[in-house]
Design an enzyme around this catalytic site. Structure first.
Site, short mmCIF file in Angstrom:
data_model
loop_
_atom_site.label_atom_id
_atom_site.label_comp_id
_atom_site.label_asym_id
_atom_site.label_seq_id
_atom_site.Cartn_x
_atom_site.Cartn_y
_atom_site.Cartn_z
N GLU A 112 0.84 -1.21 0.00
CA GLU A 112 0.00 0.00 0.00
C GLU A 112 0.87 1.25 0.00
OE1 GLU A 112 -2.30 -0.27 3.61
OE2 GLU A 112 -3.25 -2.16 3.02
N LYS A 114 2.04 4.68 1.51
CA LYS A 114 1.95 5.24 2.86
C LYS A 114 1.59 6.71 2.73
CE LYS A 114 4.19 5.38 7.34
NZ LYS A 114 4.21 6.80 7.65
N ASP A 116 0.72 10.49 3.52
CA ASP A 116 1.26 11.45 4.47
C ASP A 116 0.14 12.37 4.91
OD1 ASP A 116 3.07 12.67 6.03
OD2 ASP A 116 4.11 13.72 4.42
N TYR A 226 -7.46 1.87 5.34
CA TYR A 226 -6.48 0.81 5.07
C TYR A 226 -6.35 -0.24 6.18
CZ TYR A 226 -3.97 4.49 7.62
OH TYR A 226 -3.61 5.45 8.52
N LYS A 314 10.34 3.74 3.82
CA LYS A 314 10.34 5.21 3.68
C LYS A 314 11.06 5.62 2.40
CE LYS A 314 9.42 7.63 7.14
NZ LYS A 314 8.20 8.35 7.52
N CYS A 408 17.42 45.79 -15.95
CA CYS A 408 17.32 44.47 -16.58
C CYS A 408 18.72 43.86 -16.76
CB CYS A 408 16.62 44.63 -17.93
SG CYS A 408 16.65 43.15 -18.94
N CYS A 411 19.46 43.85 -20.83
CA CYS A 411 19.64 45.06 -21.66
C CYS A 411 20.01 46.29 -20.84
CB CYS A 411 18.37 45.33 -22.46
SG CYS A 411 16.97 45.81 -21.43
N CYS A 426 10.79 44.19 -17.43
CA CYS A 426 11.58 45.03 -18.31
C CYS A 426 10.66 45.38 -19.47
CB CYS A 426 12.80 44.26 -18.80
SG CYS A 426 13.61 45.11 -20.16
N CYS A 431 14.64 44.58 -25.86
CA CYS A 431 15.45 43.76 -24.96
C CYS A 431 15.73 42.40 -25.61
CB CYS A 431 14.70 43.57 -23.64
SG CYS A 431 15.50 42.40 -22.53
#
Ligand code: IVH
Length: 672
Positions: A112, A114, A116, A226, A314, A408, A411, A426, A431
């Site tokens: 299964e 696990k 969290d 479960y 884990k 920027c 440029c 910008c 540019c």
């Protein structure tokens, strides 16, 4: 109508939809249809309160807030699982089981995911949900019945499946929030100025621990079960049989649960789930293996706190710490400036991570991220890793707050921050980081509409430095094109004539093509009208003049002023004009602004006009065209085939014009 019958029927339908959604993972109606059913049930029950029953779907919400949670004793302690951190520990677990069971054959396990989330226990008496609790210390938990009742995933009454309904069913499971639910929840929290949750698990825990269940009801909580507690009235031989029965009773079970044999399959499942982990809609932090046979589970027995017949594998950490070596600033194709942290390379969940996005200045300030900091980095899904937090204790001396530079990085032009957004931009038309995107926009259909000038051509011309700004389009020569790969003589000539044709344009098309932030086609037309198609007065317009134009707000006008503050942008326009751009004055025969401030919606087919011509006419007369009907709509022009919009307009009492009536208005003005 027999109200009692209808009420029972709707309840059954709602329960059925929950079953399809949460257990079968295969919904058969939309959310809005579901809400409609629930609403109908509420109304019926309001008028017939004597027919309300505690297991009605309407009774999930509305219990009075508590002052504290009561406690509930678990009849069988809720144990935890021993953890295997590496593959060898999973193999050792299987060896131990084989040894204790005195067998050399592959042991049958149920594998299964696990989850969290938050472990809970649900209690059903004769098929009715009576209590729910947290794990607590394993012996005594908190009574969170009211909160659990708000979860649509938890049936208030068990369905009749293939198994008889047990007189007592205690079932354990994990309450969780999906990753998308978590993101939405945090967006809402931020909007309301509430604290953000660090991760979906914390969000689920916080939501379950509300004393007011109406808050819990608003949180997108779900559950997978479960594990059995006490069960009376029915006996199962295997864990899998138990899980299958849960599903038929309407209790959600994770769809990734698998029947497997031996250590090889344990490892395969573990690695499989680890690679799928980031693509699952909810967080899992490992896998669980349980001996399938209940009698073998009994033989194996329990240790002090965890059973010998089960283990959790884990996953490798998705969060690790590393150091920020530097912060760079990137410029996107639309001019958005994004800070990126350059990290000391680290392995996160099996992938080497070297960069993390820092989003914007607000994010940097909120987390106080500095160069040299040790930070917690998280990788989730395919998204770019993000920085969870700074480990302040490890901050070196003499660091400084980080500030995104005001220019920027590509440029060197000044960047600006729009009032409503956290991102800096910008606005330099030329540019280099944006030039391809800017040219593509400039030549697109609703802007200068240069035919045959595709993305590939833009790319080649920019790469060959023939195009470094949009005005250079008007100085392209035959040789520039003919020298390109796979460019036939005829295509080169066609492109040149398309460029030539595009020079006769309108103010609105040209201004829209410049790609000034927030200036779309509609705003460009408003500006055209206001400035009477004079680009020079527009370039020199000040904030107060722009702010006073109907339909132009402060965000748009600030963007415009910022755009023209950049002299190079003005030069691009002047150079375009010098190279032949000719901006037509608006059509004066139609300038009477009799539709000023009026909003139109067009629906159905029009017979003498195309939609886009109708739209153009309305706009020329000062009106605006919207795509959906609302209380702000003034007129609906409806042709044959009109459907939903017509109905909505009728309901809202909006004036409906047939095509003929609409044309009469237009012609009246034309003939004036
Ligand atoms: S079985 C005796 N199965 O992990 C075995 N637990 O450390 C009882 N969990 O408290 C637990 N997914 O909250 C089991 N598929 C799963 C699980 C699971 C998550 C949680 C649960 C439990 C903890 C075990």
């Amino acid at each position: 109508m027999d109200f009692a019958k209808r009420i029972l029927k709707i309840r059954e339908e709602i329960n059925d939809h929950n079953y399809h959604y949460y257990v079968l993972n295969d919904p058969i109606i939309s959310d809005s249809e579901y809400d409609k059913l629930l609403h109908e049930l509420e109304e019926l029950e309001n008028t017939h309160p004597e027919l309300i029953s505690p297991d009605s779907p309407t009774q999930r919400i509305g219990a009075a807030p508590l002052t504290e949670f009561g406690t509930i004793q678990h009849t069988i302690p809720m144990q935890s699982l021993a953890n295997a951190m590496i593959d060898e520990e999973l193999i050792a677990f299987d060896k131990r089981v084989q040894k204790l069971l005195e067998t050399n054959s592959n042991v049958n396990y149920i594998a299964e995911p696990k989850l969290d989330g938050i472990g809970v226990e649900l209690v059903y008496k004769n098929g009715v949900f009576t209590h729910g609790s947290t794990r607590g210390d394993g012996i005594t938990g908190e009574d969170i019945t009211q909160n659990l009742k708000t979860l649509n995933a938890i049936p208030l009454r068990l369905r009749h499946g293939n198994h008889p309904i047990p007189s007592i069913l205690e079932v354990r499971g994990e309450v969780f929030i999906t990753k998308s639910g978590f993101n939405e929840l945090n967006i809402n929290q931020e909007k309301q100025g509430d604290k953000l949750f660090a991760n979906p698990r914390n969000a689920a825990a916080g939501s379950l621990r509300q004393l007011d269940s109406r808050i819990t009801a608003e949180r997108p909580l779900s559950i997978f079960c479960y594990q059995p507690g006490t069960i009376e009235g029915i006996a199962f031989e295997t864990h899998m049989e138990f899980l299958e029965a849960l599903k038929t009773w309407g209790i959600p079970v994770n769809p990734h649960i698998k029947n497997i044999f031996g250590a090889d399959e344990i490892l395969k499942y573990h690695h499989d789930m680890e690679s799928k982990r980031n693509n699952l809609p909810y967080d899992i932090d490992g896998t669980v293996y349980k001996v399938n046979s209940f009698s073998l589970q009994e033989t194996l027995g329990i240790r002090s706190r965890s059973p010998r017949w089960a283990i959790a594998g884990k996953f490798k950490a998705q969060q690790v710490t590393t150091i920020i070596k530097n912060i760079d600033v990137q410029v996107g194709r639309t001019g958005a400036i994004t800070p990126v942290a350059r990290l000391e390379p680290v392995q996160v969940g099996g992938v080497t991570v070297t960069n993390a996005t820092l989003h914007n200045q607000d994010e940097i300030d909120r987390k106080d991220i500095r160069i040299g900091d040790t930070v917690l980095v998280e990788r989730a899904g395919d998204v770019i890793p993000k920085i969870v937090k700074v480990i302040i204790d490890k901050r070196p001396q003499k660091t400084e707050k980080y500030q995104i530079p005001g220019t920027c990085p590509i440029c060197g032009h000044k960047v600006y921050r729009s009032e409503d957004k956290a991102v800096m931009r910008c606005q330099n038309l030329s540019c280099p980081a944006q030039i391809k995107g800017r040219i593509e926009h400039f030549i697109s259909r609703n802007a200068l509409d240069i035919d045959g000038f595709g993305e590939k051509l833009v790319e080649q011309l920019v790469d060959k430095k023939i195009l470094s700004s949009v005005d250079k389009i008007f100085t392209i020569k035959y040789d520039d094109l003919a020298n390109l790969d796979r460019m036939a003589d005829k295509s080169a000539k066609n492109i040149l004539s398309a460029i030539e044709n595009s020079k006769n344009t309108t103010f609105a098309r040209f201004v829209y093509g410049l790609g000034i932030r927030n200036v779309g086609e509609h705003i460009a037309k408003i500006l055209e009208k206001h400035f009477n198609a004079n680009i020079h007065t527009f370039m020199n317009a000040q904030r107060d003049e722009l702010d006073n134009i109907f339909e132009i707000g402060p965000i748009v006008s600030k963007g415009i002023v910022q755009f023209w503050k950049d002299r190079d942008n003005k030069n691009v326009v002047l150079s375009s004009i010098a190279n032949g751009i000719n901006i037509a004055k608006p059509d004066l025969s139609l300038t009477a602004q009799i539709l000023e401030g009026k909003t139109f919606v067009l629906t159905g087919s029009l017979e003498t006009l195309t939609r886009s011509r109708a739209k153009e006419l309305i706009q020329k007369l000062g009106g605006r065209v919207s795509s959906s009907v609302s209380s702000k709509t003034d007129y609906l022009v409806a042709g044959p085939g009109a459907g939903g919009k017509l109905k909505t307009a009728q309901k809202l009492g909006i004036k409906i014009l047939l095509e003929e009536e609409f044309l009469t208005i237009i012609y009246k003005i034309n003939n004036k």
